[in-house]
Design an enzyme around this catalytic site. Structure first.
Site, PDB file in Angstrom:
ATOM      1  N   PHE A  95       0.857  -1.189   0.000  1.00 48.81           N
ATOM      2  CA  PHE A  95       0.000   0.000   0.000  1.00 48.81           C
ATOM      3  C   PHE A  95       0.891   1.238   0.000  1.00 48.81           C
ATOM      4  CE2 PHE A  95      -2.279   3.555   1.837  1.00 48.81           C
ATOM      5  CZ  PHE A  95      -3.456   3.536   1.108  1.00 48.81           C
TER       6      PHE A  95
ATOM      7  N   ASP B  50       9.447   2.556   1.662  1.00 51.74           N
ATOM      8  CA  ASP B  50       8.305   3.320   2.189  1.00 51.74           C
ATOM      9  C   ASP B  50       8.195   3.035   3.693  1.00 51.74           C
ATOM     10  OD1 ASP B  50       5.831   4.251   2.982  1.00 51.74           O
ATOM     11  OD2 ASP B  50       4.733   3.429   1.264  1.00 51.74           O
TER      12      ASP B  50
ATOM     13  N   LYS C  48       3.033   9.869   8.264  1.00 47.46           N
ATOM     14  CA  LYS C  48       2.292   9.509   9.478  1.00 47.46           C
ATOM     15  C   LYS C  48       2.854  10.042  10.802  1.00 47.46           C
ATOM     16  CE  LYS C  48      -0.679   5.886   7.835  1.00 47.46           C
ATOM     17  NZ  LYS C  48      -0.416   5.270   6.538  1.00 47.46           N
TER      18      LYS C  48
HETATM   19  C1  LIG Z   1      -0.725   5.471   5.087  1.00 45.98           C
HETATM   20  C2  LIG Z   1       0.306   5.044   4.135  1.00 45.98           C
HETATM   21  C3  LIG Z   1       0.534   5.733   2.938  1.00 45.98           C
HETATM   22  C4  LIG Z   1      -0.326   6.889   2.503  1.00 45.98           C
HETATM   23  O1  LIG Z   1      -0.247   7.954   3.377  1.00 45.98           O
HETATM   24  P1  LIG Z   1      -1.325   9.140   3.284  1.00 45.98           P
HETATM   25  O2  LIG Z   1      -0.815  10.152   4.244  1.00 45.98           O
HETATM   26  O3  LIG Z   1      -2.631   8.550   3.673  1.00 45.98           O
HETATM   27  O4  LIG Z   1      -1.349   9.604   1.893  1.00 45.98           O
HETATM   28  C5  LIG Z   1       1.574   5.319   2.135  1.00 45.98           C
HETATM   29  N1  LIG Z   1       2.343   4.278   2.462  1.00 45.98           N
HETATM   30  C6  LIG Z   1       2.157   3.580   3.608  1.00 45.98           C
HETATM   31  C7  LIG Z   1       3.068   2.459   3.933  1.00 45.98           C
HETATM   32  C8  LIG Z   1       1.119   3.929   4.470  1.00 45.98           C
HETATM   33  O5  LIG Z   1       0.907   3.224   5.576  1.00 45.98           O
END
Ligand SMILES: *Cc1c(COP(=O)(O)O)cnc(C)c1O
Length: 398
Positions: free
Chosen positions: A135, A222, A251
Site C-alpha cells: 500500500f 516506504d 504519518k
Molecule cells: C498510510 C500510508 C501511505 C499513505 O499515506 P497518506 O498520508 O494517507 O497519503 C503510504 N504508504 C504507507 C506504507 C502507508 O501506511
C-alpha cells in the site's frame, strides 16, 4: 434508530465506513467522545499520534509556533526545515530531504525521483519493482504501485511502469527483472501496514540492497507507517543494518500535524533541481516545528526503547492469551506495530472494540492492527489485552 446529531454528516463525502463515535478530546493514550465515554487508543490515529494526545511538551511548542507563523510558502527559507532535515539525515544515515504533507505525496515524489533517475541515465521508459499486497497511497500513481485491487477498482487506466513481485523471494525478483535494462528502482514497505502487517525478512532486505548496488537501481523504502520509531529503531529497515537510497516518511513524523518527507541518500539527493518538484504546503513553519519537537521529545523520553519493550510485552501477552486458539493464525509484527491474523474476516471487531472502549483497526479483512502511540505504558498494554482477548474469543466461537 435515530442517529445522534454529531454522527450525521450529509455534506461530507462518504469515503470512509466510519464507526459511531465523535471524539472530543484526548490525553496521553486516552480519548473521550462527545458523550464523555473514554477509549484506550490502540490505533494512534493510524500510526500518526506518536506522542499520544495533548502531549504536555508538544502543545505549548505548537501554540507558540501558531502564534508566530503558520505558513509562508517555499519562496522563503524556514529555519526549522533545515533543522529537521539535518536531524532526519543524522538518524537515517542519508543526506537530503524534500518536505511535503502526506504519505502519498512522499511516495509520489519518490516515484518521480526514480523516473528522473532513469531519464538522466537515458532510460526513456523507466520501470519500478513493487510488491504484492503493498500500500503506497491513493493518488493515481501511488494506487497503481499499490498491490490491492480494491484500492485500484474504478480508477483505471493505471499508471504504467511497474513490475510486481512477491515478498521475501529474491529469486522471483531476479527472474522478474532478468535482462530488463529499464528497471530503475525497487520500492517496498519494510513492514506492510495496510496489507496486513507482513514484514520483509532481514536476510531479504540485505539481498535486495546488494542487488540494487550491483544493478545500479535505487532502493526505495516506504517507511510511512513502520518508520518513526515504531519498531524500536528509527526506521524498520535499520534492523537489517542497511541504508536505502530513498525513504518516504509521513504519518508519525509530526505527531498529528500533517507532514511528509522524502529522505534521500547520495545516489538520489541531487536528482531534483529547482522547478522539478514542489508542493505549496510542504515544509511550512507549523509542520517543521511539529517535526523538530516530535523528534526531540522522542529522544528525550526514550520512546524508541519504549516502543521496543512495551511492544515486545504486548506481543508476548497477546500470544500467551491467544495460544492454542485454532481461530488465531498468528500474532506478528515488531515493536508497537502488531497484527493478529484470524482465520476468518473480522471487520466487525473494530466496532465491538469501540463499544468496549478500545480503538483499533482491521486490515486485509482478517488482521487486527494495533499501532498505538509510542508512549504506551506496560499497564496500558495489559489493558489492551484484557479488553481485546475476550472479544476475539467470543467472536471466534460464533
Ligand atoms: C498510510 C500510508 C501511505 C499513505 O499515506 P497518506 O498520508 O494517507 O497519503 C503510504 N504508504 C504507507 C506504507 C502507508 O501506511
Amino acid at each position: 434508530m435515530t442517529t445522534a446529531p454529531e454522527l450525521d454528516q450529509p455534506h461530507v463525502m462518504n469515503t470512509y465506513g466510519r464507526l459511531p463515535a465523535a471524539m472530543a478530546y484526548g490525553k496521553g493514550c486516552r480519548l473521550w467522545d462527545v458523550n464523555g465515554k473514554s477509549y484506550l487508543d490502540g490505533l494512534g490515529g493510524i500510526a500518526v499520534n506518536t506522542l499520544g494526545h495533548a502531549h504536555p511538551r508538544l502543545v505549548p511548542a505548537l501554540q507558540d509556533q501558531i502564534a508566530k507563523l503558520i505558513h509562508t510558502s517555499n519562496y522563503y527559507y524556514t529555519p526549522n526545515a533545515e533543522k529537521l532535515a539535518a536531524k532526519l539525515a543524522e538518524i537515517s544515515g542519508m543526506s537530503n530531504v524534500f518536505f511535503c504533507c502526506t504519505g502519498l505525496e512522499a511516495n509520489e515524489a519518490a516515484l518521480k525521483l526514480a523516473r528522473k533517475y532513469g531519464h538522466d541515465k537515458g532510460i526513456d521508459k523507466p520501470q519500478i519493482v513493487v510488491y504484492e499486497h503493498a500500500f503506497h497511497g491513493r493518488s493515481i500513481a501511488t494506487l497503481s504501485a499499490t498491490g490491492n485491487p480494491k484500492v485500484q477498482q474504478g480508477f483505471g487506466p493505471l499508471v504504467e511502469g511497474f513490475i510486481r513481485v512477491p515478498l521475501n523471494d529474491i529469486e522471483a525478483l531476479k527472474k522478474a527483472t532478468a535482462g530488463n535494462p529499464d528497471v530503475v528502482a525497487v520500492f517496498f514497505e519494510t513492514i506492510q501496514g495496510e496489507g496486513g502487517i507482513h514484514p520483509m525478512r532481514v536476510e531479504y532486505l540485505k539481498q535486495v540492497r546488494a542487488l540494487c548496488d550491483e544493478r545500479g537501481w535505487l532502493l526505495m523504502i516506504d517507511e510511512v507507517q513502520c518508520g518513526m520509531g515504531r519498531t524500536g529503531k528509527w526506521f524498520a529497515h535499520q534492523w537489517a543494518g542497511i541504508v536505502p537510497d530513498v525513504m518516504p516518511l509521513a504519518k508519525g513524523l509530526g505527531s498529528g500535524v500533517p507532514i511528509g518527507a522524502v529522505v534521500a541518500g547520495p545516489k538520489a539527493a541531487h536528482i531534483f533541481g529547482p522547478g522539478n518538484h514542489g508542493t505549496t504546503f510542504g515544509g511550512n513553519p507549523l509542520a517543521m516545528r511539529a517535526g523538530v519537537e516530535t523528534l526531540r521529545i522522542m529522544e528525550e523520553e526514550k520512546l524508541l526503547q519504549n516502543a521496543a519493550t512495551v511492544g515486545a510485552h504486548l506481543k508476548s501477552a497477546l500470544q500467551k492469551a491467544l495460544a492454542g486458539n485454532p481461530g488465531v493464525r498468528e500474532v506478528r509484527g515488531q515493536g508497537l506495530m502488531l497484527g493478529i491474523e484470524l482465520a476468518k474476516p473480522c471487520g466487525v471487531l473494530a466496532e465491538r472494540a469501540l463499544h468496549a472502549g478500545l480503538l483499533l483497526s482491521v486490515t486485509a479483512d482478517s488482521v487486527i492492527r494495533l499501532v498505538p502511540p509510542l508512549i504506551l505504558s506496560t499497564a496500558e498494554a495489559d489493558e489492551i489485552v484484557a479488553i481485546l482477548v475476550p472479544l476475539i474469543d467470543a467472536f471466534l466461537k460464533e
